[in-house]
Design a protein around this motif. Structure first.
Motif, PDB file in Angstrom:
ATOM      1  N   PRO A 195      52.380  34.518  75.960  1.00 51.32           N
ATOM      2  CA  PRO A 195      52.523  34.288  74.523  1.00 51.32           C
ATOM      3  C   PRO A 195      52.224  35.562  73.737  1.00 51.32           C
ATOM      4  CG  PRO A 195      50.420  33.449  75.254  1.00 51.32           C
ATOM      5  CD  PRO A 195      51.148  33.946  76.484  1.00 51.32           C
TER       6      PRO A 195
ATOM      7  N   ARG B 130      47.551  39.208  79.855  1.00 49.55           N
ATOM      8  CA  ARG B 130      48.867  39.605  80.392  1.00 49.55           C
ATOM      9  C   ARG B 130      48.792  39.775  81.903  1.00 49.55           C
ATOM     10  NH1 ARG B 130      52.903  41.315  77.420  1.00 49.55           N
ATOM     11  NH2 ARG B 130      53.542  42.885  78.932  1.00 49.55           N
TER      12      ARG B 130
ATOM     13  N   ALA C 180      48.909  38.544  73.156  1.00 49.24           N
ATOM     14  CA  ALA C 180      48.118  38.310  74.368  1.00 49.24           C
ATOM     15  C   ALA C 180      47.297  39.559  74.643  1.00 49.24           C
ATOM     16  CB  ALA C 180      49.029  38.002  75.552  1.00 49.24           C
TER      17      ALA C 180
ATOM     18  N   PRO D  94      54.579  32.286  81.456  1.00 47.87           N
ATOM     19  CA  PRO D  94      55.006  32.886  80.184  1.00 47.87           C
ATOM     20  C   PRO D  94      53.835  33.552  79.467  1.00 47.87           C
ATOM     21  CG  PRO D  94      55.802  30.625  80.386  1.00 47.87           C
ATOM     22  CD  PRO D  94      54.853  30.853  81.527  1.00 47.87           C
TER      23      PRO D  94
END
Length: 192
Positions: A175, A183, A178, A173
């Motif tokens: 957040p 990423r 980021a 995931p």
């Protein structure tokens, strides 16, 4: 038709990894690559450079040659030489849409621009792996990271990532907020 040209980004990412490895190395250190020591990672990175360089030159490089092998008595010099070899091979490519045989990635040749892109994202991530292993800072230009983020976004996240020896773990995931690097790393199963 114009094809993406990742050669400058690739050269920057690869040379960044060389700079990170320049110095005394404890090859027994564990890396973020599950079950791999720095020796394993460096061997993998060296053979990848040689395999991609051969593919860019149109030379045969069968799947059996992609298997990492023991490092030489001077692993840094070996890695640095392989790094410059792949950068030079990519620089000499005349047609980015020419087929590139990369049996480790695909059973059929892929367009050269896509192969160079795959190599580039690999060296963004492996550069980070090396930095994390060594406890060193990791920085690449933000425009380079933005250029390669779509490559990370295009890597399929499915059962293919469960296979032994796969390049990336399942995506994690992301957040908000980021960074671009975070990423990329999270999309490819790394924990920044």
């Amino acid at each position: 038709m114009a094809f993406p040209d990742f050669r400058a980004a690739d050269a920057t990412a690869v040379r960044n990894s060389v700079q990170l490895l320049d110095g005394p190395l404890d090859l027994t250190l564990p890396t973020p690559c599950a079950g791999w020591t720095l020796s394993d990672l460096l061997s993998h990175m060296t053979i990848q450079h040689l395999g991609f360089a051969a593919a860019a030159r149109g030379e045969p490089w069968p799947l059996s040659q992609w298997t990492p092998r023991p490092l030489s008595s001077d692993p840094f010099a070996e890695y640095a030489a392989a790094s410059e070899e792949v950068i030079a091979a990519f620089a000499a490519v005349e047609a980015l849409d020419a087929p590139m045989p990369l049996p480790e990635i695909s059973p059929t040749p892929i367009p050269t621009w896509r192969g160079i892109g795959a190599h580039t994202i690999d060296y963004v991530v492996h550069g980070w792996d090396v930095a994390r292993t060594l406890g060193a800072p990791f920085t690449l230009p933000e425009d380079l990271l933005a250029e390669v983020l779509p490559i990370a976004e295009s890597v399929p996240d499915g059962p293919n990532r469960d296979r032994e020896g796969t390049a990336f773990a399942h995506a994690l995931p992301i957040p908000a907020p980021a960074t671009t690097l975070d990423r990329i790393l999270l999309l490819l199963g790394r924990r920044p």
